[in-house]
Write an enzyme that holds these catalytic residues in place. Structure first.
Site, PDB file in Angstrom:
ATOM      1  N   ASP A  11       0.873  -1.178   0.000  1.00 58.61           N
ATOM      2  CA  ASP A  11       0.000   0.000   0.000  1.00 58.61           C
ATOM      3  C   ASP A  11       0.906   1.222   0.000  1.00 58.61           C
ATOM      4  O   ASP A  11       1.711   1.404   0.923  1.00 58.61           O
ATOM      5  CB  ASP A  11      -0.886   0.024   1.260  1.00 58.61           C
ATOM      6  CG  ASP A  11      -1.951  -1.067   1.238  1.00 58.61           C
ATOM      7  OD1 ASP A  11      -2.411  -1.411   0.144  1.00 58.61           O
ATOM      8  OD2 ASP A  11      -2.323  -1.561   2.311  1.00 58.61           O
ATOM      9  N   ASP A 130     -13.805  -3.610  -1.515  1.00 56.23           N
ATOM     10  CA  ASP A 130     -13.651  -3.377  -0.072  1.00 56.23           C
ATOM     11  C   ASP A 130     -15.050  -3.372   0.527  1.00 56.23           C
ATOM     12  O   ASP A 130     -15.908  -2.593   0.091  1.00 56.23           O
ATOM     13  CB  ASP A 130     -12.992  -2.018   0.190  1.00 56.23           C
ATOM     14  CG  ASP A 130     -11.605  -1.913  -0.431  1.00 56.23           C
ATOM     15  OD1 ASP A 130     -10.952  -2.952  -0.601  1.00 56.23           O
ATOM     16  OD2 ASP A 130     -11.179  -0.779  -0.739  1.00 56.23           O
TER      17      ASP A 130
END
Length: 251
Positions: A11, A130
């Site tokens: 990330d 998500d």
């Protein structure tokens, strides 16, 4: 039987690898290019690189960094963050990405999935979803988990598969960074509903969690970040343990 895949996730925010809990409280985890090179050498099957603030900051993924990572590794490499057009994908593939991951842009413009699959092939289109549980329902969230939608995880997964996605990267926001294990029940349901590979993400804390994601969750791949970044789990040891549990992996 197809080998199960282990995928470290980088990330990226402000050019650094970061990791948080439940999508917040980010801390620094190192240089993405160095980490990518280490994981490639240690036996990771693939890498995922997510520019996590690109959508929120309304800018494109960091192309230079993608190129630098691609030069250092010899495993498939998926890039996501801020991708909203066929042109964006073309640039990333030309700079060394093997696949792209789309999330918010796919929800806002589902036709993008069809367009990308048609132009580049389903094998390079990963749709990231998500989701978190709200009143017992798995609800899809956008912009790094900040914006809830009306979409149900399972309905959306079926739609993206029908539109030509090659894989689904499902992150449980409830499990993310908690190290309490993956959302195996939801994973198993996704695996039943669609006939494309499901990548489990969110919640890895120990080797047993990976075993469970494959055996209980029926995932095709398991993705993790902090347990690899902070050396809590070594990829080689993880794969050896998976083998002992009769889970096919590439050693």
């Amino acid at each position: 039987m197809l080998a199960k895949r282990i995928i470290p996730c980088l990330d990226i925010k402000n050019g650094r690898t970061v990791k948080g809990v439940n999508f917040v409280d980010l801390r620094d985890a190192g240089d993405p290019v160095e980490l990518a090179e280490i994981y490639s050498a240690e036996g990771a099957d693939e890498l995922v690189f997510l520019d996590i603030s690109a959508t929120e900051e309304r800018r494109k993924t960091l192309v230079n960094m993608v190129r630098r990572v691609a030069e250092k590794i010899n495993i498939p490499f998926t890039v996501g963050g801020g991708i909203s057009s066929v042109e964006d994908v073309e640039i990333l593939l030309n700079n060394g990405a093997d696949k792209v991951s789309i999330n918010s842009s796919a929800v806002k413009n589902p036709q993008l999935i069809n367009d990308l699959a048609q132009k580049f092939g389903s094998q390079c289109v990963v749709v990231a979803i998500d989701a978190k549980q709200i009143n017992g329902q798995w609800i899809v969230h956008l912009v790094g988990g900040k914006v809830p939608t009306e979409l149900n995880l399972f309905d959306w997964a079926v739609e993206v598969a029908e539109r030509g996605a090659g894989e689904i990267l499902f992150t449980s926001m409830d499990n993310d960074g908690t190290k309490n294990g993956f959302a195996d029940e939801a994973l198993a349901k996704l695996s039943e509903l669609v006939n494309i590979p499901i990548i489990a993400s969110g919640g890895a804390g120990n080797i047993q969690h990976f075993v469970d994601s494959f055996k209980v969750g029926k995932a095709d791949a398991a993705l993790a970040a902090s347990v690899f970044h902070f050396k809590e789990i070594e990829i080689k040891a993880l794969k050896e343990e998976l083998r002992k549990n009769d889970i096919e992996v590439r050693l």
